[in-house]
Design a protein around this motif. Structure first.
Motif, PDB file in Angstrom:
ATOM      1  N   SER A  85     -12.679   5.533  -6.028  1.00 52.32           N
ATOM      2  CA  SER A  85     -11.640   4.772  -6.724  1.00 52.32           C
ATOM      3  C   SER A  85     -10.266   5.056  -6.112  1.00 52.32           C
ATOM      4  CB  SER A  85     -11.624   5.116  -8.217  1.00 52.32           C
ATOM      5  OG  SER A  85     -12.878   4.879  -8.801  1.00 52.32           O
ATOM      6  N   PRO A  86     -10.092   4.781  -4.836  1.00 59.74           N
ATOM      7  CA  PRO A  86      -8.818   5.138  -4.179  1.00 59.74           C
ATOM      8  C   PRO A  86      -7.637   4.381  -4.776  1.00 59.74           C
ATOM      9  CG  PRO A  86     -10.126   3.666  -2.800  1.00 59.74           C
ATOM     10  CD  PRO A  86     -11.010   4.069  -3.933  1.00 59.74           C
ATOM     11  N   PRO A  87      -6.491   5.047  -4.950  1.00 61.51           N
ATOM     12  CA  PRO A  87      -5.280   4.389  -5.464  1.00 61.51           C
ATOM     13  C   PRO A  87      -4.617   3.563  -4.368  1.00 61.51           C
ATOM     14  CG  PRO A  87      -4.809   6.677  -4.996  1.00 61.51           C
ATOM     15  CD  PRO A  87      -6.268   6.481  -4.708  1.00 61.51           C
ATOM     16  N   VAL A  88      -5.181   2.403  -4.093  1.00 62.46           N
ATOM     17  CA  VAL A  88      -4.754   1.595  -2.956  1.00 62.46           C
ATOM     18  C   VAL A  88      -3.288   1.216  -3.063  1.00 62.46           C
ATOM     19  CG1 VAL A  88      -5.242  -0.490  -1.633  1.00 62.46           C
ATOM     20  CG2 VAL A  88      -7.110   0.734  -2.745  1.00 62.46           C
ATOM     21  N   ASP A  89      -2.816   0.955  -4.307  1.00 67.98           N
ATOM     22  CA  ASP A  89      -1.433   0.518  -4.473  1.00 67.98           C
ATOM     23  C   ASP A  89      -0.442   1.588  -4.031  1.00 67.98           C
ATOM     24  OD1 ASP A  89      -2.339   2.057  -6.601  1.00 67.98           O
ATOM     25  OD2 ASP A  89      -0.845   1.266  -7.984  1.00 67.98           O
ATOM     26  N   VAL A  90      -0.838   2.857  -4.047  1.00 64.08           N
ATOM     27  CA  VAL A  90       0.025   3.936  -3.555  1.00 64.08           C
ATOM     28  C   VAL A  90      -0.218   4.170  -2.066  1.00 64.08           C
ATOM     29  CG1 VAL A  90       0.646   6.368  -3.784  1.00 64.08           C
ATOM     30  CG2 VAL A  90       0.063   5.034  -5.827  1.00 64.08           C
ATOM     31  N   LEU A  91      -1.484   4.188  -1.668  1.00 65.02           N
ATOM     32  CA  LEU A  91      -1.824   4.527  -0.286  1.00 65.02           C
ATOM     33  C   LEU A  91      -1.271   3.520   0.714  1.00 65.02           C
ATOM     34  CD1 LEU A  91      -5.518   5.714  -0.814  1.00 65.02           C
ATOM     35  CD2 LEU A  91      -3.509   7.139  -0.340  1.00 65.02           C
ATOM     36  N   ARG A  92      -1.055   2.278   0.281  1.00 64.94           N
ATOM     37  CA  ARG A  92      -0.569   1.280   1.239  1.00 64.94           C
ATOM     38  C   ARG A  92       0.858   1.544   1.703  1.00 64.94           C
ATOM     39  NH1 ARG A  92       2.248  -3.076  -1.361  1.00 64.94           N
ATOM     40  NH2 ARG A  92       2.369  -2.807  -3.622  1.00 64.94           N
ATOM     41  N   HIS A  93       1.531   2.523   1.116  1.00 71.40           N
ATOM     42  CA  HIS A  93       2.906   2.820   1.520  1.00 71.40           C
ATOM     43  C   HIS A  93       2.991   3.879   2.619  1.00 71.40           C
ATOM     44  CE1 HIS A  93       4.355   0.260  -1.611  1.00 71.40           C
ATOM     45  NE2 HIS A  93       3.725   0.946  -2.539  1.00 71.40           N
ATOM     46  N   TYR A  94       1.851   4.388   3.054  1.00 75.94           N
ATOM     47  CA  TYR A  94       1.852   5.335   4.173  1.00 75.94           C
ATOM     48  C   TYR A  94       1.596   4.580   5.474  1.00 75.94           C
ATOM     49  CZ  TYR A  94       1.447   8.765   0.433  1.00 75.94           C
ATOM     50  OH  TYR A  94       1.673   9.507  -0.696  1.00 75.94           O
ATOM     51  N   ASP A  95       2.068   5.139   6.574  1.00 75.05           N
ATOM     52  CA  ASP A  95       1.870   4.485   7.868  1.00 75.05           C
ATOM     53  C   ASP A  95       0.398   4.465   8.256  1.00 75.05           C
ATOM     54  OD1 ASP A  95       4.708   3.977   8.638  1.00 75.05           O
ATOM     55  OD2 ASP A  95       4.819   6.149   8.447  1.00 75.05           O
ATOM     56  N   HIS A  96      -0.313   5.559   7.965  1.00 73.30           N
ATOM     57  CA  HIS A  96      -1.735   5.641   8.268  1.00 73.30           C
ATOM     58  C   HIS A  96      -2.437   6.296   7.075  1.00 73.30           C
ATOM     59  CE1 HIS A  96      -0.768   4.560  12.378  1.00 73.30           C
ATOM     60  NE2 HIS A  96       0.089   5.567  12.427  1.00 73.30           N
ATOM     61  N   VAL A  97      -3.664   5.854   6.815  1.00 77.18           N
ATOM     62  CA  VAL A  97      -4.431   6.391   5.693  1.00 77.18           C
ATOM     63  C   VAL A  97      -5.828   6.719   6.192  1.00 77.18           C
ATOM     64  CG1 VAL A  97      -5.253   6.019   3.350  1.00 77.18           C
ATOM     65  CG2 VAL A  97      -3.129   4.914   4.104  1.00 77.18           C
ATOM     66  N   VAL A  98      -6.183   7.997   6.140  1.00 75.67           N
ATOM     67  CA  VAL A  98      -7.521   8.435   6.517  1.00 75.67           C
ATOM     68  C   VAL A  98      -8.379   8.455   5.256  1.00 75.67           C
ATOM     69  CG1 VAL A  98      -8.901  10.293   7.502  1.00 75.67           C
ATOM     70  CG2 VAL A  98      -6.610   9.822   8.409  1.00 75.67           C
TER      71      VAL A  98
ATOM     72  N   ASP B 196      14.279  15.865   1.726  1.00 74.61           N
ATOM     73  CA  ASP B 196      15.701  16.227   1.723  1.00 74.61           C
ATOM     74  C   ASP B 196      16.392  15.783   0.436  1.00 74.61           C
ATOM     75  OD1 ASP B 196      15.784  13.513   2.016  1.00 74.61           O
ATOM     76  OD2 ASP B 196      16.962  13.504   3.868  1.00 74.61           O
ATOM     77  N   GLY B 197      15.623  15.282  -0.537  1.00 75.46           N
ATOM     78  CA  GLY B 197      16.185  14.924  -1.841  1.00 75.46           C
ATOM     79  C   GLY B 197      16.513  13.464  -2.019  1.00 75.46           C
ATOM     80  N   ALA B 198      16.480  12.661  -0.962  1.00 73.44           N
ATOM     81  CA  ALA B 198      16.760  11.234  -1.096  1.00 73.44           C
ATOM     82  C   ALA B 198      15.614  10.541  -1.821  1.00 73.44           C
ATOM     83  CB  ALA B 198      16.971  10.606   0.277  1.00 73.44           C
ATOM     84  N   TRP B 199      15.945   9.450  -2.523  1.00 79.31           N
ATOM     85  CA  TRP B 199      14.940   8.694  -3.269  1.00 79.31           C
ATOM     86  C   TRP B 199      14.469   7.507  -2.452  1.00 79.31           C
ATOM     87  CZ3 TRP B 199      13.161  10.467  -7.904  1.00 79.31           C
ATOM     88  CH2 TRP B 199      13.933  11.452  -8.545  1.00 79.31           C
ATOM     89  N   ARG B 200      13.212   7.149  -2.636  1.00 81.71           N
ATOM     90  CA  ARG B 200      12.651   5.941  -2.033  1.00 81.71           C
ATOM     91  C   ARG B 200      12.061   5.062  -3.122  1.00 81.71           C
ATOM     92  NH1 ARG B 200       9.671   6.807   3.729  1.00 81.71           N
ATOM     93  NH2 ARG B 200      10.935   8.520   4.565  1.00 81.71           N
ATOM     94  N   LEU B 201      12.232   3.758  -2.966  1.00 77.42           N
ATOM     95  CA  LEU B 201      11.629   2.785  -3.879  1.00 77.42           C
ATOM     96  C   LEU B 201      10.680   1.943  -3.047  1.00 77.42           C
ATOM     97  CD1 LEU B 201      14.903   1.836  -5.734  1.00 77.42           C
ATOM     98  CD2 LEU B 201      13.114   3.344  -6.558  1.00 77.42           C
ATOM     99  N   LEU B 202       9.385   2.124  -3.268  1.00 79.71           N
ATOM    100  CA  LEU B 202       8.359   1.540  -2.407  1.00 79.71           C
ATOM    101  C   LEU B 202       7.558   0.490  -3.178  1.00 79.71           C
ATOM    102  CD1 LEU B 202       7.033   4.911  -0.923  1.00 79.71           C
ATOM    103  CD2 LEU B 202       8.697   3.373   0.114  1.00 79.71           C
ATOM    104  N   GLY B 203       7.427  -0.681  -2.591  1.00 84.88           N
ATOM    105  CA  GLY B 203       6.549  -1.690  -3.156  1.00 84.88           C
ATOM    106  C   GLY B 203       7.065  -2.392  -4.384  1.00 84.88           C
ATOM    107  N   PHE B 204       8.376  -2.383  -4.625  1.00 85.13           N
ATOM    108  CA  PHE B 204       8.931  -3.060  -5.796  1.00 85.13           C
ATOM    109  C   PHE B 204       9.232  -4.533  -5.536  1.00 85.13           C
ATOM    110  CE2 PHE B 204       9.562   1.305  -7.103  1.00 85.13           C
ATOM    111  CZ  PHE B 204       9.326   1.262  -8.467  1.00 85.13           C
ATOM    112  N   GLY B 205       9.031  -4.975  -4.309  1.00 88.73           N
ATOM    113  CA  GLY B 205       9.188  -6.396  -4.015  1.00 88.73           C
ATOM    114  C   GLY B 205      10.581  -6.900  -4.325  1.00 88.73           C
TER     115      GLY B 205
END
Length: 880
Positions: A30-43, A747-756
């Motif tokens: 049951s991989p969390p695809v919605d999170v994993l798609r934000h990495y450059d590579h997924v093993v 380094d403490g910066a925030w990222r907002l990933l996949g919010f369209g």
């Protein structure tokens, strides 16, 4: 000296790790695809990934785990192996070492690599590549034979798939031969490790020094990128982040997770859990009508957290708990119901350090083990009169005070907790109704809600404070669905019912003509208009009137700001051909307008039940809202959620209820829609909970009083500081809210990933101010009584925060979307999504458009201008 080292580490993180590609390792089911798609590579473990899962990632991202030096008997193809290839056992992983002979290499190509390539994998992670060399003397002939066999596997793989990404686990002895054929090296346990014998533990200094030497050689001598996997307990997130920082300080890409590699780990960024699991019972009410959804979900969404729902009437199976900030159960006080496995599952959540908030009642009769686990004691529901209410916290008494009622009482006391509200009898017997506990908290009847004499309800507990404190919700930049560029979102949508009805005055035109002439032609707010299948068919009209109706519909849809939608509320229960409805609508709309929006009524249960076929998942789905907070019922219980899962789809809710709710479902008073202005005001203060969403039906154009009410509503809207968005765009924002990931860099910066299309956060004041020099995507910052709103001009922005407001030029408020920016030391250039006039307030010394300064009004360091025609030109804001 310590402070200097910290600075150097962060500099290394900024210059190396954050610039490297990120690689995630996830072998679990049951991989969390919605999170994993934000990495450059997924093993991944291919056996756990379906074709549907694979389709959600880009092919270059997806890498298949392949063990080349060991094999487990559990593999489906194990029985096909030649037993002569199998060497000694590895008891640590219950596997067999494999002889890297030519036959094994051919087997791997035919049975593993080629099928994986056909399935869409474009990368391979070669694990256990040095297992056949373990224990073999390095100066022996056997060592050289096996080394040559392993080299052959890598080189033949590269020759067979020249565009594949190939990464090996360790294999340091092979690097002189294979470095030119691989794209990276992975090694485990540089700082933290795990073994069956010792569990989680720190790596010895001498072992770290040896591995560090090998990794530096791989990177510096053989020019191979390095990824390091370390293992840390999932309950020790602080150590995980610290370990990732240590790995990154060497210029390596980190992945810090658990030894099973079945959880989201920490890489150059850490995922911040922003989902909440809501446990409800379908036997109490369907999800749409359930208190868990209609009352609690809006409060969690306001805090920026997406909600996933599970039904307690069914066995609960939830994977990837690390994605969740906590669990809320809203169940009845009925202890006789069967809730399969719920108690054990909740106990498991406590073991996993996942906070739990019980609301209403347990929904089951708790066992003694459950009571001990959660530190409850049985009390009595028959408290001796008189009974005293002891409320010790401002989280109780939010909209109504707690009373000394005992009906529906959950007769328990909480040990080692902080009771916020209790009932105490004259015999000193105590029942705790609201408390914050070491594992979360609870709010039990009768001190959750009060029902008024008119049937409407009010909160006794403060749901905003209770959820934040009980679930220990992290303080994050809060994804916001109400505001963009400092202005409140505004949208209009019109239901198709009544479009072909004549207005009720002498020689009255059809309602569709009234709405066009009185409102749509005179107001350019993005508007979505639906027509019912009945109106679209000849059967819904008198002889000769259908052509007149079609001509009016065509005129309406030629307006640039009007989109066409299918009205599902008017679909026959027998079912109607969806494609036929779409074709008819498309014949009435310009060629450049898509028909892919479905508007659902208040009681829509499942999306496909009224159509002969389900609409495509990619379409926009908007359900009518129940939000109707007014002066007469000024309660947050009248606020609806922003979204609801319906089958496999996600339906956005309209921001506010339609005129039906204000006109007694069109039984009168017909001027009642004026009161929607109260709803717009009360959903803006003290909290901005909703955008402005004007929702009405064509039959509002059939009566003079309803037309007058609409004029009042449109006139009020014109006085507000708004930015117009379409229903399609808003629904896309809702989808982004549901699936987006909030992360934090090392380094403490925030990222907002996949919010369209969702490009605004409400920034808690404790987090500070955007550093505009380091956050080039930030385009607007506005402080309002409701919060500090920060908007971005790009997808997936990076947000660096500082302690004070920036003096760099930026937008404070604009009435149009900003879709691109360019920033320099002295100016920021804006590109608007608007062909008309743009009004904006900015912190700037001057504003230029088409090479000329734009005159405006100044208030201290702010200037407000109106630019009559922007089109595709840039607008420049200059600093002092």
């Amino acid at each position: 000296m310590f402070h200097i080292r910290v600075v150097l580490v962060l500099l290394l993180i900024g210059s190396h790790a954050l610039a490297e590609k990120t690689t995630a390792f996830h072998y679990g089911p049951s991989p969390p695809v919605d999170v994993l798609r934000h990495y450059d590579h997924v093993v991944v473990e291919p056996d756990h990934w379906s074709a549907t899962d694979r389709e959600q990632l880009e092919p270059p991202q997806l890498m298949a785990y392949v063990s080349v030096g060991e094999v487990r008997p559990s593999r489906s193809w194990f029985s096909d192996l030649d037993t002569g290839w199998l060497l000694e056992e590895n008891p640590e992983w219950a596997s067999r070492i494999v002889d890297p002979c030519a036959e094994w290499c051919a087997f791997l190509m035919k049975r593993r690599f080629e099928p994986l390539w056909r399935d869409g994998y474009r990368g391979f992670f070669l694990d256990t590549i040095d297992s056949p060399l373990a224990g073999v003397p390095a100066d022996s002939a056997l060592f050289e034979i096996r080394k040559a066999g392993l080299t052959r596997i890598v080189q033949q793989l590269r020759a067979r798939f020249p565009k594949a990404r190939i990464v090996v686990n360790r294999g340091f002895e092979l690097l002189p031969q294979i470095a030119s054929s691989i794209d990276g090296v992975v090694a485990e346990s540089l700082y933290q490790s795990w073994t069956k014998a010792h569990g989680y533990h720190a790596v010895k200094r001498e072992d770290r020094a040896w591995l560090l030497g090998k990794l530096n050689e791989a990177r510096n001598t053989f020019d191979v990128p390095v990824t390091v996997i370390d293992y840390v307990s999932p309950t020790n997130r602080t150590l995980a982040v610290e370990t990732a920082r240590n790995i990154a300080s060497h210029g390596f890409s980190p992945w810090v997770a658990t030894p099973a590699l079945d959880r989201i780990g920490v890489t150059a960024w850490e995922m911040i859990p922003r989902r909440v699991l809501m446990v409800y019972d379908e036997r109490d009410a369907t999800l749409a009508a359930n208190d868990a959804h209609s009352l609690m979900a809006p409060c969690l969404e306001y805090a920026g957290f997406a909600v996933d729902y599970v039904d307690a009437a069914k066995p609960i199976e939830v994977a990837n708990l690390e994605r969740y900030a906590g669990v809320v159960t809203w169940l009845s006080t009925n202890r006789e119901r069967k809730t399969p496995g719920l108690e054990l599952w909740l106990e498991g959540c406590v073991e996993a350090s996942l906070p739990i908030l019980f609301v209403g009642g347990f929904g089951f009769s708790p066992t003694h083990r459950f009571m001990r686990k959660f530190e409850f004691e049985h009390s009595t529901s028959e408290l001796e009169r008189p009974v005293t209410v002891v409320a010790t916290d401002d989280a109780v008494g939010f909209e109504a005070p707690p009373k000394d009622r005992s009906r529906g009482l959950v007769a328990i006391r909480s040990v080692n907790s902080d009771p916020l509200c209790s009932l105490v009898g004259s015999d000193r017997e105590r029942v705790d109704t609201v408390a914050i506990t070491p594992w979360g908290g609870f709010a039990f009847a009768p001190h959750v809600l009060r029902r008024r004499l008119d049937g409407k309800r009010e909160w006794i507990v403060d749901p905003f404070k209770l959820t934040r404190r009980a679930l220990r919700l992290p303080v994050i930049p809060t994804p916001d669905l109400t505001t963009e560029n400092g202005s409140r979102l505004l949208m209009v949508h019109i239901g198709g019912s009544g479009a072909s009805t004549a207005a009720e005055w002498r020689h009255g035109p059809l309602a569709i003509e009234v709405i066009h002439d009185e409102f749509l032609r005179r107001n350019d707010v993005p508007t979505t208009v639906s027509l019912t299948p009945m109106d679209l068919s000849h059967a819904g009209h008198e002889a000769g009137s259908h052509s007149e109706f079609e001509a009016l519909a065509r005129k309406l849809f030629t307006l640039k700001h009007v989109d066409a939608a299918i009205d599902a509320s008017g679909v026959s229960p027998i079912g109607i051909e969806l494609s036929e409805t779409v074709r008819t609508l498309e014949s009435l709309t310009p060629a450049d307008k898509r028909v892919d929006i479905v508007l659902w009524s208040e009681n829509t249960a499942v999306s496909g039940t009224r159509f002969s076929a389900d609409p495509p998942r990619s379409w926009t789905h908007l359900s009518a809202s129940q939000t109707q907070i007014t002066r007469a019922h000024q309660s947050v219980t009248a606020i609806s959620a922003a979204m609801r899962p319906v089958g496999t789809q996600l339906h956005a809710y309209a921001p506010v209820a339609s005129e039906n709710a204000y006109t007694n479902f069109w039984r009168g008073p017909f001027h009642g829609f004026r009161r929607v202005i109260e709803t717009f005001e009360l959903t803006d203060s003290p909290r901005r909970l909703k955008p402005i969403g004007v929702h009405y039906h064509f039959y509002s154009g059939t009566k003079r009083s309803s037309v007058a009410a609409l004029r009042d509503v449109y006139d009020w809207v014109e006085t507000q500081e708004t930015v117009g968005v379409s229903i399609r765009h808003y629904a896309s924002m809702v989808q982004g809210f549901h699936s987006g990931v909030v992360a934090r860099d090392l380094d403490g910066a925030w990222r907002l990933l996949g919010f369209g299309e969702l490009r605004t956060v409400r920034l808690p004041t404790a987090l500070g101010w955007p550093d505009l020099g380091k956050s080039p995507s930030v385009v607007a910052v506005r402080d309002l009584p409701q919060g500090r709103y920060v908007s971005f001009s790009t997808h997936e922005p990076r947000l660096v925060l500082g302690s004070g407001p920036s003096s760099a030029p930026h937008v404070v408020r604009a009435n149009a979307r900003i879709v691109a920016t360019r920033r320099s030391e002295s100016f920021v250039a804006l590109r608007f999504q608007s062909s008309g006039s743009v009004t904006l307030t900015a912190r700037a010394s001057r504003i230029e458009h088409r090479g000329k300064s734009v005159a405006g009004t100044r208030d201290q360091d702010r200037i407000t201008v109106t630019i009559p025609e922007v089109n595709d030109d840039e607008v420049f804001l200059f600093g002092s």
